[in-house]
Scaffold this motif. Structure first.
Motif, PDB file in Angstrom:
ATOM      1  N   GLN A  46      41.085 -88.280  31.104  1.00 66.05           N
ATOM      2  CA  GLN A  46      40.936 -87.083  30.269  1.00 66.05           C
ATOM      3  C   GLN A  46      40.259 -85.952  31.054  1.00 66.05           C
ATOM      4  O   GLN A  46      39.398 -85.234  30.545  1.00 66.05           O
ATOM      5  CB  GLN A  46      40.152 -87.405  28.995  1.00 66.05           C
ATOM      6  CG  GLN A  46      40.840 -88.444  28.108  1.00 66.05           C
ATOM      7  CD  GLN A  46      40.128 -88.644  26.786  1.00 66.05           C
ATOM      8  OE1 GLN A  46      39.315 -87.834  26.387  1.00 66.05           O
ATOM      9  NE2 GLN A  46      40.464 -89.719  26.085  1.00 66.05           N
ATOM     10  N   GLN A  47      40.673 -85.809  32.305  1.00 67.49           N
ATOM     11  CA  GLN A  47      40.153 -84.765  33.166  1.00 67.49           C
ATOM     12  C   GLN A  47      41.192 -83.649  33.311  1.00 67.49           C
ATOM     13  O   GLN A  47      42.389 -83.909  33.450  1.00 67.49           O
ATOM     14  CB  GLN A  47      39.824 -85.329  34.561  1.00 67.49           C
ATOM     15  CG  GLN A  47      38.712 -86.356  34.587  1.00 67.49           C
ATOM     16  CD  GLN A  47      37.341 -85.714  34.509  1.00 67.49           C
ATOM     17  OE1 GLN A  47      37.201 -84.496  34.592  1.00 67.49           O
ATOM     18  NE2 GLN A  47      36.317 -86.541  34.334  1.00 67.49           N
ATOM     19  N   LYS A  48      40.725 -82.422  33.260  1.00 72.25           N
ATOM     20  CA  LYS A  48      41.602 -81.303  33.605  1.00 72.25           C
ATOM     21  C   LYS A  48      41.913 -81.397  35.094  1.00 72.25           C
ATOM     22  O   LYS A  48      41.051 -81.750  35.892  1.00 72.25           O
ATOM     23  CB  LYS A  48      40.923 -79.968  33.306  1.00 72.25           C
ATOM     24  CG  LYS A  48      40.636 -79.719  31.838  1.00 72.25           C
ATOM     25  CD  LYS A  48      39.954 -78.362  31.677  1.00 72.25           C
ATOM     26  CE  LYS A  48      39.614 -78.075  30.236  1.00 72.25           C
ATOM     27  NZ  LYS A  48      38.925 -76.771  30.075  1.00 72.25           N
ATOM     28  N   ILE A  49      43.131 -81.033  35.463  1.00 71.92           N
ATOM     29  CA  ILE A  49      43.544 -81.242  36.840  1.00 71.92           C
ATOM     30  C   ILE A  49      44.417 -80.093  37.326  1.00 71.92           C
ATOM     31  O   ILE A  49      45.191 -79.513  36.546  1.00 71.92           O
ATOM     32  CB  ILE A  49      44.288 -82.599  36.992  1.00 71.92           C
ATOM     33  CG1 ILE A  49      44.693 -82.838  38.452  1.00 71.92           C
ATOM     34  CG2 ILE A  49      45.490 -82.666  36.089  1.00 71.92           C
ATOM     35  CD1 ILE A  49      45.279 -84.213  38.698  1.00 71.92           C
ATOM     36  N   VAL A  50      44.269 -79.765  38.608  1.00 74.43           N
ATOM     37  CA  VAL A  50      45.121 -78.799  39.299  1.00 74.43           C
ATOM     38  C   VAL A  50      45.610 -79.465  40.582  1.00 74.43           C
ATOM     39  O   VAL A  50      44.820 -80.106  41.288  1.00 74.43           O
ATOM     40  CB  VAL A  50      44.360 -77.502  39.639  1.00 74.43           C
ATOM     41  CG1 VAL A  50      45.207 -76.587  40.534  1.00 74.43           C
ATOM     42  CG2 VAL A  50      43.957 -76.764  38.367  1.00 74.43           C
ATOM     43  N   LEU A  51      46.899 -79.349  40.883  1.00 71.95           N
ATOM     44  CA  LEU A  51      47.465 -79.923  42.103  1.00 71.95           C
ATOM     45  C   LEU A  51      47.546 -78.859  43.190  1.00 71.95           C
ATOM     46  O   LEU A  51      48.069 -77.765  42.965  1.00 71.95           O
ATOM     47  CB  LEU A  51      48.872 -80.485  41.844  1.00 71.95           C
ATOM     48  CG  LEU A  51      48.997 -81.604  40.817  1.00 71.95           C
ATOM     49  CD1 LEU A  51      50.435 -82.106  40.767  1.00 71.95           C
ATOM     50  CD2 LEU A  51      48.056 -82.758  41.145  1.00 71.95           C
TER      51      LEU A  51
END
Length: 557
Positions: free
Chosen positions: A75-80
């Motif tokens: 449940q972590q916000k993520i950016v690739l």
């Protein structure tokens, strides 16, 4: 409030370099970001990170993306952050980034620390993601009950099936990917690059001629108005003949500078500048040069000082120093007003061609110089580094282009208001005294200095006035233009110049060291020995090349 950002990825080096670069950029922009390296998703437990930045290796897509479901499952916000994309292209594959972003459900960006590409955009995306509320509707959540490795691998495999395509499957390629393959084609890339450069210089001269003429006309009109208004005296001569004519001569090229920087900004922001390095990489390796060296060399066309500093990223110390020594061969923007003045006056029909020839001569001589130095005891070694990173090919944004142009123009105007202004005043004073008559140059202090140096430069076709101009170009090359304006009254066509002497003069300006700031930077970055080596070898090379061109040209013409 400080936003905590975790950085995770397969390789330690790529992760660490990106962490340091983003933290430095965030601190410079006063963004409240704190980046922390994380080795695996389990370390995310018990830490209140605002967002997770995952570094994705384009050559290990499936392995890299296997981390993504685990991060999302926490449940972590993520950016690739997608890197090393050009190595993927070398395998004849391409990645549909917009579709990847849509299917995996997280924002993505392409970054390159070494090319300094995409980092501001990455910070913007991180900031936007932090502000958005966390979503519980991500498709990965329905796999939670059966979330073993096989399930996750099937999930990643399905995404790559939709987004990773072979180059021969053209129907799945985006328009930008098709353009990219043409621009980096081994056979078409170099001719296209030369055609683009020719077009850039043609536009610089053709479009810039109109506002340049307006500025020159305005300066002449202002000079006449001031002469009719002021009583003839030393200070009115200083104001008009020194400051107005000297500074105005350099200011007149501002429209050309803006046009050139506009195109350079487009090439940088679109990613084409990096593709030029990619095209030249193979050629450089054939002569034993460093694949990464072309990036600082490209930067040298803007300013040699930051270009030399950019060579810090080259790990091998011998290659790093050699690259720094190659940078002064690149024609920085300070030389551009000198070229424009002579090309516009003496090469009316072949302006763009002559300009390209000057840049090409600088590059060719830098390659010859590097080949020779590579065979000396100081730099002899094997080298297999390559340019292994290409940024995403994208449409430049008007805001970024405007910001880049203003940054370059502001630097140009600052130099006009400082170095050029003082150089113009000093040149006027040396010309005006002790006779206090600008029509009696032969008995001025300036003539004494010029006549002392002139014997060394007479074989190149230069008179004492041209010799003085080269001396005033030591602090800044733009000062040569202001000196020419003061000495020749703004009309070099009637000053004894010929196309041959003009070309010989431009070659000398091209090859002798750019400015004192460049030598100071070399002293700091490479050491005292190499700084003085650059001073002497550049002066000797400039003299030799100009001598050969003038003497051989005199026999032919």
């Amino acid at each position: 409030m400080v936003h905590k950002i975790a950085v995770i990825g397969l390789t330690q080096s790529g992760k660490s370099s990106l962490t340091r670069a983003l933290q430095r950029l965030a601190d410079q922009g006063k963004r409240p970001f704190q980046f922390t390296e994380v080795h695996n998703p389990d370390e995310l437990h018990g830490h209140a990170f605002d967002v997770v930045l995952q570094v994705v290796d384009s050559t290990r897509l499936e392995e890299s993306l296997m981390l993504t479901p685990h991060i999302i499952d926490e449940q972590q916000k993520i950016v690739l952050a997608i890197g090393r994309y050009d190595l993927l292209l070398k395998t004849d594959h391409s990645l549909n980034l917009p579709k990847l972003e849509q299917l995996i459900g997280v924002p993505t960006c392409r970054v390159s620390v070494r090319l300094n590409y995409g980092l501001p955009n990455c910070l913007d995306i991180l900031e936007t993601t932090i502000r958005k509320p966390a979503s519980t509707a991500h498709p990965i959540y329905h796999l939670r009950d059966q979330g073993d490795e096989d399930t996750y691998r099937a999930y990643v495999h399905g995404i790559l099936t939709e987004t990773l395509t072979h180059a021969k499957d053209d129907k799945h390629q985006t328009s930008l990917e098709r353009i990219d393959k043409v621009l980096t084609n081994p056979w078409l890339g170099f001719p296209i690059m030369m055609a683009i450069l020719y077009f850039v210089f043609w536009c610089t001269f053709t479009l810039g001629a109109y506002p340049q003429a307006w500025i020159e006309g305005g300066i002449d009109a202002m000079s006449q108005w001031l002469w009719s208004l002021l009583t003839p005296s030393w200070w009115s001569s200083l104001l008009i003949d020194g400051v107005l004519q000297g500074v105005g001569a350099v200011l007149a090229f501002l429209p050309n500078i803006i046009i050139l920087f506009f195109f350079i900004s487009l090439m940088e922001d679109s990613g084409y500048m990096a593709r030029e390095a990619y095209i030249m990489d193979t050629i450089m390796h054939r002569v034993g040069l460093h694949g990464r060296s072309f990036i600082p060399m490209l930067m040298g066309f803007g300013c040699n000082v930051p270009a030399i500093m950019a060579a810090r990223d080259i790990q091998n110390p011998k290659d790093r120093v050699l690259t720094m020594l190659m940078v002064p061969f690149m024609s920085c923007s300070a030389r551009l007003p000198v070229y424009m003045l002579f090309v516009d006056t003496f090469f009316e029909r072949h302006k763009a061609l002559v300009m390209i020839s000057l840049y090409a001569i600088g590059i060719c001589l830098s390659v010859i110089f590097a080949v020779i130095m590579k065979r000396t005891k100081w730099f002899k070694q094997d080298n297999d580094d390559t340019v292994n990173e290409l940024p995403e090919f994208r449409i430049p944004k008007a805001r970024n282009t405007a910001a880049h142009i203003w940054e370059r123009v502001a630097d140009y105007l600052q130099k006009i208001c400082t170095v050029i202004l003082w150089a113009s005043i000093i040149i006027w004073a040396l010309e005006y005294f002790p006779t206090q008559d600008l029509n009696d140059l032969e008995h001025s202090y300036l003539a004494s200095i010029g006549q002392f140096v002139a014997p060394l430069l007479e074989p190149l076709g230069f008179d004492w006035k041209m010799s003085v101009c080269l001396l005033t170009g030591l602090p800044a090359k733009e000062a040569i233009v202001s000196t020419l304006a003061i000495l020749y009254g703004g009309d070099i066509s009637a000053a004894g110049f010929t196309p041959l002497t003009a070309f010989s003069f431009m070659l000398f300006v091209l090859l002798y060291f750019p400015c004192v700031a460049t030598i100071a930077t070399l002293h700091r970055e490479a050491g005292k020995k190499w700084a003085w080596f650059t001073v002497f070898h550049s002066l000797a090379l400039a003299w030799l090349v100009s001598f050969l061109v003038y003497q051989i040209g005199s026999l032919i013409i």
